[in-house]
Scaffold this motif. Structure first.
Motif, PDB file in Angstrom:
ATOM      1  N   HIS A 315       8.848  16.077   2.922  1.00 14.73           N
ATOM      2  CA  HIS A 315       8.854  16.700   4.241  1.00 14.73           C
ATOM      3  C   HIS A 315       7.801  16.172   5.218  1.00 14.73           C
ATOM      4  O   HIS A 315       7.857  16.488   6.389  1.00 14.73           O
ATOM      5  N   GLY A 316       6.868  15.354   4.753  1.00 12.26           N
ATOM      6  CA  GLY A 316       5.845  14.849   5.657  1.00 12.26           C
ATOM      7  C   GLY A 316       6.298  13.585   6.379  1.00 12.26           C
ATOM      8  O   GLY A 316       7.294  12.966   6.022  1.00 12.26           O
ATOM      9  N   GLU A 317       5.563  13.222   7.421  1.00 10.59           N
ATOM     10  CA  GLU A 317       5.938  12.020   8.179  1.00 10.59           C
ATOM     11  C   GLU A 317       4.717  11.193   8.528  1.00 10.59           C
ATOM     12  O   GLU A 317       3.655  11.736   8.843  1.00 10.59           O
ATOM     13  N   ILE A 318       4.889   9.874   8.475  1.00  8.60           N
ATOM     14  CA  ILE A 318       3.861   8.969   8.987  1.00  8.60           C
ATOM     15  C   ILE A 318       4.529   8.143  10.078  1.00  8.60           C
ATOM     16  O   ILE A 318       5.495   7.435   9.804  1.00  8.60           O
ATOM     17  N   ILE A 319       4.047   8.280  11.301  1.00  6.49           N
ATOM     18  CA  ILE A 319       4.658   7.528  12.400  1.00  6.49           C
ATOM     19  C   ILE A 319       3.648   6.524  12.917  1.00  6.49           C
ATOM     20  O   ILE A 319       2.528   6.881  13.304  1.00  6.49           O
ATOM     21  N   PHE A 320       4.054   5.257  12.864  1.00  9.44           N
ATOM     22  CA  PHE A 320       3.160   4.159  13.238  1.00  9.44           C
ATOM     23  C   PHE A 320       3.830   3.407  14.384  1.00  9.44           C
ATOM     24  O   PHE A 320       4.956   2.921  14.241  1.00  9.44           O
ATOM     25  N   CYS A 321       3.165   3.369  15.543  1.00 12.43           N
ATOM     26  CA  CYS A 321       3.712   2.732  16.730  1.00 12.43           C
ATOM     27  C   CYS A 321       5.118   3.258  17.041  1.00 12.43           C
ATOM     28  O   CYS A 321       6.035   2.481  17.317  1.00 12.43           O
ATOM     29  N   GLY A 322       5.305   4.540  16.935  1.00  9.25           N
ATOM     30  CA  GLY A 322       6.577   5.142  17.304  1.00  9.25           C
ATOM     31  C   GLY A 322       7.659   5.051  16.257  1.00  9.25           C
ATOM     32  O   GLY A 322       8.781   5.491  16.483  1.00  9.25           O
ATOM     33  N   ARG A 323       7.354   4.454  15.097  1.00  9.44           N
ATOM     34  CA  ARG A 323       8.388   4.300  14.096  1.00  9.44           C
ATOM     35  C   ARG A 323       7.997   5.063  12.822  1.00  9.44           C
ATOM     36  O   ARG A 323       6.834   5.023  12.416  1.00  9.44           O
ATOM     37  N   ASN A 324       8.952   5.737  12.252  1.00  6.48           N
ATOM     38  CA  ASN A 324       8.666   6.474  11.025  1.00  6.48           C
ATOM     39  C   ASN A 324       8.566   5.488   9.859  1.00  6.48           C
ATOM     40  O   ASN A 324       9.533   4.834   9.493  1.00  6.48           O
ATOM     41  N   ILE A 325       7.399   5.383   9.281  1.00  6.45           N
ATOM     42  CA  ILE A 325       7.209   4.386   8.215  1.00  6.45           C
ATOM     43  C   ILE A 325       7.020   5.051   6.858  1.00  6.45           C
ATOM     44  O   ILE A 325       6.597   4.410   5.890  1.00  6.45           O
ATOM     45  N   THR A 326       7.358   6.334   6.766  1.00 13.53           N
ATOM     46  CA  THR A 326       7.079   7.060   5.520  1.00 13.53           C
ATOM     47  C   THR A 326       7.669   6.376   4.292  1.00 13.53           C
ATOM     48  O   THR A 326       7.063   6.355   3.233  1.00 13.53           O
ATOM     49  N   ASP A 327       8.873   5.801   4.451  1.00 17.11           N
ATOM     50  CA  ASP A 327       9.506   5.155   3.301  1.00 17.11           C
ATOM     51  C   ASP A 327       9.527   3.633   3.436  1.00 17.11           C
ATOM     52  O   ASP A 327      10.266   2.955   2.722  1.00 17.11           O
ATOM     53  N   GLU A 328       8.753   3.113   4.377  1.00 16.60           N
ATOM     54  CA  GLU A 328       8.759   1.665   4.623  1.00 16.60           C
ATOM     55  C   GLU A 328       7.999   0.945   3.503  1.00 16.60           C
ATOM     56  O   GLU A 328       7.118   1.512   2.864  1.00 16.60           O
ATOM     57  N   THR A 329       8.372  -0.308   3.250  1.00 15.52           N
ATOM     58  CA  THR A 329       7.646  -1.063   2.229  1.00 15.52           C
ATOM     59  C   THR A 329       6.268  -1.481   2.751  1.00 15.52           C
ATOM     60  O   THR A 329       6.031  -1.497   3.966  1.00 15.52           O
ATOM     61  N   ILE A 330       5.392  -1.820   1.834  1.00 12.41           N
ATOM     62  CA  ILE A 330       4.042  -2.224   2.225  1.00 12.41           C
ATOM     63  C   ILE A 330       4.111  -3.466   3.108  1.00 12.41           C
ATOM     64  O   ILE A 330       3.428  -3.569   4.120  1.00 12.41           O
ATOM     65  N   ALA A 331       4.975  -4.412   2.731  1.00 15.72           N
ATOM     66  CA  ALA A 331       5.079  -5.663   3.480  1.00 15.72           C
ATOM     67  C   ALA A 331       5.451  -5.381   4.934  1.00 15.72           C
ATOM     68  O   ALA A 331       4.868  -5.955   5.863  1.00 15.72           O
TER      69      ALA A 331
END
Lengths: 511, 309
Positions: A315-331
């Motif tokens: 249920h949490g969110e991490i938004i980086f530069c306007g984009r949700n990166i919660t499930d984004e890869t490290i790369a």
């Protein structure tokens, strides 16, 4: 009345591990029949002192007196025979065995060559009855809740006839109700004539339960107080008060757009324990946001979730530069402009068996211009590595040397250079100056400020309160997995921040 | 159909199972004690093969299978001590030491075969005196049981007795309790006053002695022979039994029996024209299946990253 004033007296204990002085001439005295709190941050030397008392470690110098008599322990069993029993923070339970086996091991009642389970059980039940514990003796320890396991550990030391019972951070694993139960149990133990040494960093409990308090900081005793004559603020100052090594001039920041939004972030560690509870905060461009907190308050889990080393709960969110990166890869996170300086310099931040140039391009080998078709472009690599070495004043023999030949400060400068020279939008910096020389500290601090000046958002997580206070435009406090944000954190004094780090509450105007 | 049932449940198969399980049971019961002290060891091939050689040699020299077995036990004990010296005293990697010892034992026994007996491949001689089968009068009257259990050599009975005795020692004595705590939580055991190094050495000694007994079975069970690589994987079967049973002697014995049963089937099934190469795979397929089932609950599709604090 007893013929001795102190049931336990440790005099002038010294212990060092290589470069680290864990115990610096510590004298620790405990009156019989009291609860004595030993407080200090993680790494202040509490555990080392107790390991010396239980003879898990031997001191470099110093003496231990029990009931007024000088004792010399040859092995951990000797300490047990002198009535010292320790309940470890990491419980010494044996998974897959019954509670009864866990309690009696090493001190079984015997019947010929066999264990006399009947007699052993009778003894344990007697103790349970005397001290009001209600434990299923035949259950496997794996199936028991943590509060019960702790009681098992306490019964274990009682079964071994301990008079001095050491509880190492006993409340850190308990729920609030569990804590009350434990405090009641401690009072009962003392009433029965036992002496309790209570190790913690939670000030409320200290003031509630203890008679005397000894405070350690960086391996030294910074105070011996009576609980009646002190308060949380004084304890906080003695525990986490900063040592100002150097001052730095920090210009006012020009805050830009929001770069990082963390909302309702919840992170569990690999053991399933919740380390970050609903953390929410923002970081703007050009701003340095500092997160302070005593060790193991959830900073590591928070950073790992933002960087992508671990996965946050749904249920949490991490938004980086306007984009949700919660499930984004490290790369992908890195490609988007996220730089990371890890606390663990040689474990995560670099490959210590790798060469300097390998470490200089690590993490950027496929993003930036280090690649010519399928082969590495050594002209580019050499140029970039030399740029770091020049601009960040890394002292090296040659870029083909292994990075482990460099000093800690130089490795950190190399890593800082690698992360800072990539046009990042966000820098996550974890304990950047831990264990490096003062010159390098000042250098790295100035570079961090410079990065913020050119508009990079900086999230600085540090265990060094002075570092956070010197560099940050805004200070967040992490306590027990939660982020606490004070509306006007720059007006706070170090005592007040210290108190927040230890769970205290400070209102808007700073009271 | 009847013949199939006869093969699966017949006294011939089960008598062979009972017999063939002996070396694996002996070794896995001994290894269980070592397993509980947390010392990793897969050098059972080395222990068994060397013990087999010394059993044959001892019996050849003295004319007594009991002396041969004593030789084998001493060999097992000595090799376990060498393993312990490397792993416990020199802190060497136990995996590498195990592998080196397994291959080393193959080479050394092959060399000794040529040097002492002057032959290659195998040495067969009536001078290697076997154990004689023991006739137990009580069993004689019971039809099926008699054929399976009676008239086996003493090592077979010792193996099954060792399961019972091993279980009692492991779970009913202070020694066993303390031993088991070491593998679960070494520091915890230390805080309970257990002398860890001493217990590890005792665990190794038990492992050496029992592997020695297991190895002695191979040449002295009726073959009067030692051949190159005679243990041929039984050490690994014992290792698998120890792992899957988590060091519980009873479970280890049951798994050993499973391995022996698949092995016994190969003997009976070859006479039905099934290729022997195929049949010889059976015990090892059984290992893989047992390991898979034993670890199914650990199944995880995502990698586990352990970062240091």
């Amino acid at each position: 009345m007893n013929s001795y004033e102190y049931i336990l007296e440790m005099r002038n204990i010294n212990k060092r591990f290589k470069n680290l002085v864990a115990n610096d001439n510590i004298t620790f005295r405990v009156r019989p029949g009291t609860v004595h709190a030993l407080i200090g941050e993680n790494g202040a030397g509490k555990s080392t002192l107790m390991n010396i008392l239980t003879n898990i470690q031997t001191p470099d110098s110093g003496e231990i007196y029990i009931r007024g008599e000088l004792v010399e322990f040859k092995n951990p069993l000797d300490a047990v025979r002198h009535g010292i029993g320790m309940v470890y923070q990491e419980f010494m339970t044996f998974q897959g065995m019954s509670v009864l086996d866990n309690i009696i091991v090493g001190f079984e009642q015997k019947n010929g060559m066999f264990i006399d389970y009947k007699e052993s059980r009778r003894k344990v039940e007697e103790i349970c009855k005397k001290y009001n514990f209600n434990i299923p003796l035949d259950a496997l320890v794996n199936d028991l809740p943590i509060a019960t396991l702790q009681q098992v550990e306490i019964i274990k030391v009682l079964y071994r006839n301990a008079d001095i019972i050491i509880l190492d951070e006993p409340t850190s694993v308990l729920t609030p109700q569990g804590v009350q139960g434990l405090l009641d149990a401690i009072r009962f133990l003392v009433k029965q004539g036992k002496t309790v040494i209570f190790i913690t960093h939670k000030l409320k409990e200290v003031l509630e339960i203890s008679d005397d308090i000894t405070i350690l900081k960086n391996g030294r005793v910074t105070g011996v107080l009576s609980a009646k004559e002190t308060n949380e603020l004084e304890l906080a100052r003695l525990m986490v008060g900063r040592e100002v090594m150097l001052q730095i001039n920090k210009p006012q920041c020009k805050t830009g757009d929001v770069v990082l939004i963390v909302s309702n972030l919840k992170v569990k560690d690999s053991a399933g324990v919740i380390r970050v509870k609903n953390a929410s905060f923002k970081v703007h461009a050009g701003e340095i946001v500092g997160i302070s907190g005593i060790a193991v308050s959830g900073q590591k889990a928070l950073v790992e979730a933002i960087v992508g080393l671990s996965t946050a709960e749904k249920h949490g969110e991490i938004i980086f530069c306007g984009r949700n990166i919660t499930d984004e890869t490290i790369a992908n996170r890195r490609k988007m402009g996220m730089g990371y300086i890890a606390q663990d310099r040689t474990g995560i931040g670099s490959n210590k068996e790798g060469t300097i140039w390998e470490n200089a391009i690590m993490g950027y080998h496929r993003v930036k211009g280090f690649k010519r078709k399928h082969l590495l472009d050594f002209n580019d690599i050499n140029a970039f590595t030399n740029k770091i070495i020049d601009e960040y004043a890394v002292k090296t023999q040659g870029i083909g040397d292994k990075i482990k030949t460099l000093s800690g400060g130089n490795i950190q400068k190399l890593i800082a250079g690698r992360e800072f020279l990539q046009n990042q939008k966000l820098l996550i910096i974890e304990d950047p100056t831990r264990g490096i020389d003062v010159g390098s500290v000042e250098f790295i601090w100035n570079r961090i400020i410079q990065m913020a000046q050119v508009g990079v958002a900086v999230l600085l997580i540090s265990h060094d309160l002075n570092e956070v206070m010197q560099l940050s435009d805004r200070i967040l406090v992490m306590y027990n997995g939660s982020i606490i944000e004070h509306p006007n954190s720059k007006v706070l004094t170090e005592e007040q921040i210290g108190l927040m780090m230890l769970g205290g509450v400070i209102d808007e105007v700073g009271n | 159909m009847m013949t199939m049932l006869g093969i699966l449940f017949g006294s011939v198969t089960w008598s062979a199972t009972f017999r063939l399980s002996t070396p694996i049971i002996l070794t896995s019961v001994g290894g269980s004690f070592n397993k509980h002290t947390g010392v990793f060891c897969i050098a059972f091939e080395c222990f068994m093969l060397s013990a087999a050689f010394f059993a044959a040699w001892g019996s050849y020299l003295t004319g007594s299978p009991y002396m041969g077995t004593l030789f084998a036990i001493l060999a097992g004990l000595l090799l376990a001590a060498i393993f312990g010296m490397f792993v416990l005293n020199f802190k060497a990697n136990p995996m590498i030491v195990s592998i080196a010892m397994n291959f080393g034992a193959w080479a050394v026994t092959t060399l000794l075969l040529t040097e002492i007996f002057g032959v290659r491949g195998y040495f067969h001689s009536p001078k290697i005196v076997n154990f004689s089968p023991i006739d137990i009068p009580v069993l004689r009257e019971i039809p099926y049981i008699n054929e399976v259990l009676n008239n086996q050599i003493i090592l077979v009975y010792i193996a099954y007795i060792s399961v019972v005795v091993g279980t009692i020692i492991m779970y009913k004595t202070p020694f066993g309790l303390r031993l088991r705590t070491i593998g679960i939580n070494e520091i915890g055991a230390q805080t309970a006053g257990v002398n860890i190094l001493k217990y590890k050495w005792i665990g190794l000694a038990i492992m050496g002695i029992m592997s020695g007994l297991g190895g002695a079975y191979l040449p002295l069970s009726g073959l009067s022979m030692f051949s190159e690589n005679m243990s041929s994987g039984r050490g690994f079967l014992a290792f698998a039994a120890i792992l899957v049973s988590k060091g519980n002697p009873v479970k280890a014995a049951l798994i050993s029996i499973l391995f022996a049963y698949t092995n016994a089937l190969t003997f009976t099934l070859t006479s039905y024209g099934i290729p022997s190469q195929l049949l010889q795979m059976f015990p090892f397929i059984a290992v893989i299946i047992v390991l898979m089932i034993g670890n199914l609950r650990n199944l995880s599709l995502t990698p586990v990253i352990e970062a240091s604090e």
